[in-house]
Design a protein around this motif. Structure first.
Motif, PDB file in Angstrom:
ATOM      1  N   ALA A  36       0.845  -1.205   0.000  1.00  0.00           N
ATOM      2  CA  ALA A  36       0.000   0.000   0.000  1.00  0.00           C
ATOM      3  C   ALA A  36       0.880   1.254   0.000  1.00  0.00           C
ATOM      4  O   ALA A  36       0.741   2.137  -0.857  1.00  0.00           O
ATOM      5  CB  ALA A  36      -0.926  -0.009   1.215  1.00  0.00           C
ATOM      6  N   LEU A  37       1.812   1.333   0.940  1.00  0.00           N
ATOM      7  CA  LEU A  37       2.658   2.529   1.054  1.00  0.00           C
ATOM      8  C   LEU A  37       3.525   2.715  -0.194  1.00  0.00           C
ATOM      9  O   LEU A  37       3.837   3.842  -0.590  1.00  0.00           O
ATOM     10  CB  LEU A  37       3.525   2.433   2.312  1.00  0.00           C
ATOM     11  CG  LEU A  37       2.751   2.412   3.640  1.00  0.00           C
ATOM     12  CD1 LEU A  37       3.710   2.145   4.806  1.00  0.00           C
ATOM     13  CD2 LEU A  37       1.990   3.720   3.875  1.00  0.00           C
ATOM     14  N   GLY A  38       3.893   1.609  -0.821  1.00  0.00           N
ATOM     15  CA  GLY A  38       4.732   1.665  -2.024  1.00  0.00           C
ATOM     16  C   GLY A  38       4.031   2.336  -3.193  1.00  0.00           C
ATOM     17  O   GLY A  38       4.678   2.706  -4.180  1.00  0.00           O
ATOM     18  N   LEU A  39       2.727   2.543  -3.075  1.00  0.00           N
ATOM     19  CA  LEU A  39       2.003   3.219  -4.152  1.00  0.00           C
ATOM     20  C   LEU A  39       2.388   4.689  -4.265  1.00  0.00           C
ATOM     21  O   LEU A  39       1.974   5.378  -5.199  1.00  0.00           O
ATOM     22  CB  LEU A  39       0.487   3.058  -3.958  1.00  0.00           C
ATOM     23  CG  LEU A  39      -0.029   1.656  -4.316  1.00  0.00           C
ATOM     24  CD1 LEU A  39      -1.490   1.501  -3.911  1.00  0.00           C
ATOM     25  CD2 LEU A  39       0.131   1.382  -5.812  1.00  0.00           C
ATOM     26  N   GLU A  40       3.193   5.176  -3.310  1.00  0.00           N
ATOM     27  CA  GLU A  40       3.685   6.558  -3.431  1.00  0.00           C
ATOM     28  C   GLU A  40       4.432   6.750  -4.757  1.00  0.00           C
ATOM     29  O   GLU A  40       4.466   7.852  -5.299  1.00  0.00           O
ATOM     30  CB  GLU A  40       4.603   6.919  -2.253  1.00  0.00           C
ATOM     31  CG  GLU A  40       5.884   6.125  -2.235  1.00  0.00           C
ATOM     32  CD  GLU A  40       6.781   6.448  -1.045  1.00  0.00           C
ATOM     33  OE1 GLU A  40       6.551   7.430  -0.335  1.00  0.00           O
ATOM     34  OE2 GLU A  40       7.744   5.670  -0.831  1.00  0.00           O
ATOM     35  N   ALA A  41       5.016   5.649  -5.266  1.00  0.00           N
ATOM     36  CA  ALA A  41       5.752   5.763  -6.533  1.00  0.00           C
ATOM     37  C   ALA A  41       4.806   6.040  -7.708  1.00  0.00           C
ATOM     38  O   ALA A  41       5.225   6.568  -8.733  1.00  0.00           O
ATOM     39  CB  ALA A  41       6.532   4.476  -6.799  1.00  0.00           C
ATOM     40  N   ARG A  42       3.540   5.665  -7.557  1.00  0.00           N
ATOM     41  CA  ARG A  42       2.601   5.758  -8.678  1.00  0.00           C
ATOM     42  C   ARG A  42       1.644   6.928  -8.565  1.00  0.00           C
ATOM     43  O   ARG A  42       0.891   7.204  -9.490  1.00  0.00           O
ATOM     44  CB  ARG A  42       1.787   4.449  -8.785  1.00  0.00           C
ATOM     45  CG  ARG A  42       2.699   3.268  -8.851  1.00  0.00           C
ATOM     46  CD  ARG A  42       2.170   2.082  -9.564  1.00  0.00           C
ATOM     47  NE  ARG A  42       1.285   2.240 -10.663  1.00  0.00           N
ATOM     48  CZ  ARG A  42       1.653   2.360 -11.936  1.00  0.00           C
ATOM     49  NH1 ARG A  42       2.938   2.396 -12.256  1.00  0.00           N
ATOM     50  NH2 ARG A  42       0.755   2.451 -12.884  1.00  0.00           N
ATOM     51  N   ASN A  43       1.651   7.551  -7.382  1.00  0.00           N
ATOM     52  CA  ASN A  43       0.682   8.614  -7.151  1.00  0.00           C
ATOM     53  C   ASN A  43       1.414   9.861  -6.643  1.00  0.00           C
ATOM     54  O   ASN A  43       1.790   9.929  -5.465  1.00  0.00           O
ATOM     55  CB  ASN A  43      -0.352   8.136  -6.126  1.00  0.00           C
ATOM     56  CG  ASN A  43      -1.398   9.184  -5.830  1.00  0.00           C
ATOM     57  OD1 ASN A  43      -1.220  10.351  -6.162  1.00  0.00           O
ATOM     58  ND2 ASN A  43      -2.485   8.768  -5.214  1.00  0.00           N
ATOM     59  N   PRO A  44       1.617  10.849  -7.523  1.00  0.00           N
ATOM     60  CA  PRO A  44       2.405  12.036  -7.123  1.00  0.00           C
ATOM     61  C   PRO A  44       1.734  12.840  -6.010  1.00  0.00           C
ATOM     62  O   PRO A  44       2.376  13.685  -5.385  1.00  0.00           O
ATOM     63  CB  PRO A  44       2.509  12.857  -8.417  1.00  0.00           C
ATOM     64  CG  PRO A  44       1.446  12.329  -9.318  1.00  0.00           C
ATOM     65  CD  PRO A  44       1.144  10.926  -8.914  1.00  0.00           C
ATOM     66  N   ASP A  45       0.452  12.584  -5.755  1.00  0.00           N
ATOM     67  CA  ASP A  45      -0.249  13.328  -4.690  1.00  0.00           C
ATOM     68  C   ASP A  45      -0.295  12.561  -3.374  1.00  0.00           C
ATOM     69  O   ASP A  45      -0.858  13.057  -2.398  1.00  0.00           O
ATOM     70  CB  ASP A  45      -1.679  13.655  -5.137  1.00  0.00           C
ATOM     71  CG  ASP A  45      -1.684  14.547  -6.366  1.00  0.00           C
ATOM     72  OD1 ASP A  45      -0.785  15.412  -6.456  1.00  0.00           O
ATOM     73  OD2 ASP A  45      -2.542  14.349  -7.244  1.00  0.00           O
ATOM     74  N   LEU A  46       0.262  11.364  -3.364  1.00  0.00           N
ATOM     75  CA  LEU A  46       0.266  10.579  -2.125  1.00  0.00           C
ATOM     76  C   LEU A  46       1.529  10.902  -1.334  1.00  0.00           C
ATOM     77  O   LEU A  46       2.625  10.474  -1.692  1.00  0.00           O
ATOM     78  CB  LEU A  46       0.203   9.075  -2.462  1.00  0.00           C
ATOM     79  CG  LEU A  46       0.410   8.099  -1.297  1.00  0.00           C
ATOM     80  CD1 LEU A  46      -0.604   8.337  -0.185  1.00  0.00           C
ATOM     81  CD2 LEU A  46       0.328   6.654  -1.794  1.00  0.00           C
ATOM     82  N   HIS A  47       1.343  11.687  -0.280  1.00  0.00           N
ATOM     83  CA  HIS A  47       2.485  12.081   0.555  1.00  0.00           C
ATOM     84  C   HIS A  47       2.225  11.562   1.966  1.00  0.00           C
ATOM     85  O   HIS A  47       1.808  12.337   2.839  1.00  0.00           O
ATOM     86  CB  HIS A  47       2.645  13.606   0.574  1.00  0.00           C
ATOM     87  CG  HIS A  47       2.763  14.223  -0.790  1.00  0.00           C
ATOM     88  ND1 HIS A  47       3.845  13.985  -1.614  1.00  0.00           N
ATOM     89  CD2 HIS A  47       1.931  15.022  -1.490  1.00  0.00           C
ATOM     90  CE1 HIS A  47       3.687  14.642  -2.755  1.00  0.00           C
ATOM     91  NE2 HIS A  47       2.528  15.262  -2.716  1.00  0.00           N
ATOM     92  N   TRP A  48       2.415  10.286   2.196  1.00  0.00           N
ATOM     93  CA  TRP A  48       2.130   9.742   3.526  1.00  0.00           C
ATOM     94  C   TRP A  48       3.305   9.932   4.479  1.00  0.00           C
ATOM     95  O   TRP A  48       3.159   9.745   5.694  1.00  0.00           O
ATOM     96  CB  TRP A  48       1.743   8.255   3.448  1.00  0.00           C
ATOM     97  CG  TRP A  48       2.769   7.367   2.803  1.00  0.00           C
ATOM     98  CD1 TRP A  48       2.771   6.923   1.521  1.00  0.00           C
ATOM     99  CD2 TRP A  48       3.944   6.820   3.422  1.00  0.00           C
ATOM    100  NE1 TRP A  48       3.876   6.150   1.277  1.00  0.00           N
ATOM    101  CE2 TRP A  48       4.616   6.066   2.433  1.00  0.00           C
ATOM    102  CE3 TRP A  48       4.501   6.892   4.700  1.00  0.00           C
ATOM    103  CZ2 TRP A  48       5.811   5.372   2.691  1.00  0.00           C
ATOM    104  CZ3 TRP A  48       5.692   6.219   4.961  1.00  0.00           C
ATOM    105  CH2 TRP A  48       6.332   5.473   3.961  1.00  0.00           C
TER     106      TRP A  48
END
Ligand SMILES: N[C@@H](CCC(=O)N[C@@H](CS)C(=O)NCC(=O)O)C(=O)O
Length: 214
Positions: free
Chosen positions: A162-174
């Protein structure tokens, strides 16, 4: 066995990680499926069109990452990822449910981003961004749970995908405001099985849009 995947799918990534962690590479052929494309030949193999999908040597045909991961884990007769027994079972299920809940929300968000701009729903984007933020806050606390440390398990694999999706979503800043989660993720993401299966980043996907994404 044949495991159908797309390179960007976090669900397929879970199955690919189990293949690598269990050393099943010689037994499992990884095949990139053409998903989300009208009349894809893949639909003749898996009518739902989703990945991951596993065709076993015994002819069994399986959908759903959790089912496929369990099947692969048992393929060598020496399961490593079964839920812990006794009192810890429900804690494990609770954590796996929380991790999957975050993953499902981030996957919906990521899919919305991949649509043409004029087809994206601002309310879906906002809803999933808000959910992602709340789940990151929750995990900053839950990450202290002993089951999220030590021997690799499905709760850890699910959350890391789930957290690795930061690579695919430029708006995901967890990451900001979640230092424990950052340390936890960066450690698990350095495992060879995670490095090998890291999703292509969003910029790369936009440059070469594949119908099979994510
Ligand atoms: N609950 C399923 C979700 C699988 C899923 O949604 N896969 C996406 C890729 S991330 C897919 O195949 N989408 C293609 C489509 O919807 O046609 C699982 O855990 O395996």
């Amino acid at each position: 066995m044949k495991l159908y995947i797309t390179p960007g799918s976090p669900y397929a990534r879970m199955a690919r990680i189990v293949v690598l962690e269990k050393g099943l590479q010689s037994r499992v052929e990884i095949i990139v499926a053409q998903t989300r494309r009208a009349d894809s030949p893949y639909y003749r193999i898996n009518p739902s069109g989703r990945v991951p999908y596993l065709v076993g040597d015994d002819g069994v045909r399986l959908e759903e990452s959790a089912v496929i991961c369990a099947y692969l884990d048992h393929a060598d007769g020496n399961a490593a990822f079964d839920l812990p027994a006794g009192d810890r079972t429900w804690e494990a299920r609770r954590l796996e449910g929380l991790a999957r809940s975050m993953l499902d929300g981030l996957a919906v968000w990521g899919r919305e981003i991949l649509r043409p701009p004029d087809e994206r729903s601002p309310s879906v984007l906002q809803h999933e961004a808000d959910r992602g933020r709340r789940m990151a806050d929750l995990w900053e606390t839950e990450i202290d749970h002993p089951l999220m440390h030590g021997t690799l398990n499905m709760m850890q694999i699910t959350l890391a995908c789930a957290l690795g999706l930061e690579a695919r979503n430029p708006d995901l800043h967890w990451r900001p405001g979640h230092p424990k989660l950052v340390d936890w993720f960066d450690e698990i993401a350095a495992r060879p099985s995670f490095v090998t299966t890291a999703p292509p980043d969003a910029a790369a996907s936009r440059a070469t849009p594949t119908p099979g994404s994510p």
